[in-house]
Design a protein around this motif. Sequence first.
Motif, PDB file in Angstrom:
ATOM      1  N   LEU A 139       0.673  -1.409   0.117  1.00 17.57           N
ATOM      2  CA  LEU A 139      -0.304  -0.098  -0.160  1.00 17.57           C
ATOM      3  C   LEU A 139       0.829   1.620  -0.664  1.00 17.57           C
ATOM      4  O   LEU A 139       0.373   2.530  -0.557  1.00 17.57           O
ATOM      5  N   LEU A 140       2.032   1.566   0.122  1.00 15.18           N
ATOM      6  CA  LEU A 140       2.661   2.259   0.427  1.00 15.18           C
ATOM      7  C   LEU A 140       3.800   2.603  -1.012  1.00 15.18           C
ATOM      8  O   LEU A 140       3.429   3.958  -1.106  1.00 15.18           O
ATOM      9  N   GLY A 141       4.087   1.828  -1.305  1.00 10.76           N
ATOM     10  CA  GLY A 141       4.320   1.677  -2.513  1.00 10.76           C
ATOM     11  C   GLY A 141       3.588   2.081  -3.806  1.00 10.76           C
ATOM     12  O   GLY A 141       3.905   3.214  -4.344  1.00 10.76           O
ATOM     13  N   GLY A 142       2.367   1.424  -3.642  1.00  2.00           N
ATOM     14  CA  GLY A 142       1.316   2.258  -4.443  1.00  2.00           C
ATOM     15  C   GLY A 142       0.651   3.684  -4.344  1.00  2.00           C
ATOM     16  O   GLY A 142       0.515   4.523  -5.248  1.00  2.00           O
ATOM     17  N   ARG A 143       0.420   3.755  -3.208  1.00  3.63           N
ATOM     18  CA  ARG A 143       0.493   5.116  -2.670  1.00  3.63           C
ATOM     19  C   ARG A 143       1.526   6.345  -3.124  1.00  3.63           C
ATOM     20  O   ARG A 143       1.644   7.240  -3.529  1.00  3.63           O
ATOM     21  N   ALA A 144       2.772   6.155  -3.021  1.00  2.00           N
ATOM     22  CA  ALA A 144       4.294   6.662  -3.052  1.00  2.00           C
ATOM     23  C   ALA A 144       3.888   7.038  -4.791  1.00  2.00           C
ATOM     24  O   ALA A 144       4.170   8.440  -5.233  1.00  2.00           O
ATOM     25  N   LEU A 145       3.727   5.809  -5.779  1.00  4.45           N
ATOM     26  CA  LEU A 145       3.694   6.078  -6.750  1.00  4.45           C
ATOM     27  C   LEU A 145       2.374   7.005  -7.879  1.00  4.45           C
ATOM     28  O   LEU A 145       2.610   7.751  -8.401  1.00  4.45           O
ATOM     29  N   LYS A 146       1.309   6.802  -6.640  1.00  2.83           N
ATOM     30  CA  LYS A 146       0.150   7.579  -7.110  1.00  2.83           C
ATOM     31  C   LYS A 146       0.794   8.681  -7.319  1.00  2.83           C
ATOM     32  O   LYS A 146       0.002   9.743  -7.710  1.00  2.83           O
ATOM     33  N   GLU A 147       1.372   9.217  -6.083  1.00  5.19           N
ATOM     34  CA  GLU A 147       1.465  10.817  -5.537  1.00  5.19           C
ATOM     35  C   GLU A 147       2.320  11.433  -6.700  1.00  5.19           C
ATOM     36  O   GLU A 147       1.707  12.250  -6.882  1.00  5.19           O
ATOM     37  N   ILE A 148       3.279  10.077  -7.348  1.00  5.41           N
ATOM     38  CA  ILE A 148       3.980  11.399  -8.659  1.00  5.41           C
ATOM     39  C   ILE A 148       2.934  11.289  -9.020  1.00  5.41           C
ATOM     40  O   ILE A 148       3.133  11.955 -10.237  1.00  5.41           O
ATOM     41  N   ASN A 149       2.115  10.302 -10.342  1.00  4.00           N
ATOM     42  CA  ASN A 149       1.285  10.052 -10.925  1.00  4.00           C
ATOM     43  C   ASN A 149       0.638  11.362 -10.858  1.00  4.00           C
ATOM     44  O   ASN A 149       0.491  12.118 -12.111  1.00  4.00           O
ATOM     45  N   SER A 150       0.070  11.958  -9.964  1.00  5.06           N
ATOM     46  CA  SER A 150      -0.754  12.963  -9.254  1.00  5.06           C
ATOM     47  C   SER A 150      -0.436  14.378  -9.992  1.00  5.06           C
ATOM     48  O   SER A 150      -0.696  15.699  -9.961  1.00  5.06           O
TER      49      SER A 150
END
Length: 448
Positions: A139-150
């Motif tokens: 979940l942590l890794g997924g959120r980090a990637l989503k923050e980049i995408n955002s």
Amino acid sequence: MEGEDMTTTNKEALSIEQGQLKGDQDHEFSLPSAHTIGHDSWQQVGLMLVTSFNCGYILSFSNLMLVPLGWTWGIICLLVVGFYTAYANWLLAAFHFINGQRFIRYRDLMGFLFGREMYYITWVSQFLTLLLGNMGFILLGGRALKEINSEFSDSPLRLQYFIVVTGATYFIYSFLIPTMSAMRWWLGPSTVLTFAYIVILLVVVVKDGKANTKRDYAIHGNKADRVLNAFGAISAIIVCNTSGLLLEIQSTLRKPAVSNMRKALYMQFSVGLVFYYGVSMVGYWAYGSTVSEYLPEELSGPNSVKVLINAAVFLQSIVSQHMFAAPIHETLDTKFLKLETGMNTKENLKRRFYMRALLFSVNSFVTAAFPFMGDFVNLFGSFTLVPLTFVFPSMIFIKVKGKTARLEKNLWHWFNIVIFSLLAVVTTISAVRLIVNNVQKYHFFADT
């Protein structure tokens, strides 16, 4: 009293390790392992502990640990829990050898001393914690990637896509780097990433803190809320300091494994602790009681800084998550690989591929379906990590040394058993209450 206790225990543990004390060996709880045993230096293990405990999880600690406690009780609890956790791990390290027999798994030691029931209780407690912790990493890794995408899109992809990418990345790493010992050459890059993202983060947070003149450190809620939230914060402090798999980590160390494990612990609870406590306190200082559950969300400054920090968090998590998942891999590898042949034979590679793929597929699916796993990690951390870290080591001491130890030592360890058993109950109640209060917010495959 405790200083003398620690010195005596250290001498006796080293004596046992060197084979000077002999006794009947019971091999029922000492199965062979498919992974490397007795190979690594204490510097390697110490560096692994420092980088693994300074993973992206620390970006939520300002919110989880200090907001419910405030400055005074927050600092007191950080110091007391940190000291107690270091002491409990120091104590447990002494029992890696008993009567000349080496115990490479926590459950083996508990089964040897207390019987099969405690073997399974320890096994279930550890693996629930490690499995949920692994889901937390995904979940942590997924959120980090989503923050980049955002940062690059006004309509970012759903979190679930990034969870799948993270799970697949962890799977590839765990297949190529199958054991804790094999992490050796990855610890250097992981260390660089760890301190790079922490330094950049601290620079921006301090800048924000100086500009923020309306910081509020008040503890909100009614009295019952504040008390139970405080115990939840204590549970989070415990989670940030310990893993419940000390003996499994210690099994990788070359002899003298007891003193080497303690040297590695000194590194974790000095260098490592300064950074993960430091980030927590600076984050709370800068943003007060409104600090986000994911610190990079608060940062001002150019988008490139947020991208850089989140990218470093994601890459560093690939390595750091492996330490916490390795005992699961070791159990599966020992059970299903052909131990009489090498780990990298064609048949064993195929089996390892399927086992790692199954593990990360299931964990990624569950994480995608329940992207609010943090509450449940706190729940299992409450009633599993507290006994594993504080209660069981004192039980082991009384079982192994109780008949020969002085009365005050036995009373000390009985005190620990009672107090931390009560703490496990209270922190579990706090975690269950949090889940009940938030149950209406939960829905499957939420794009959080």
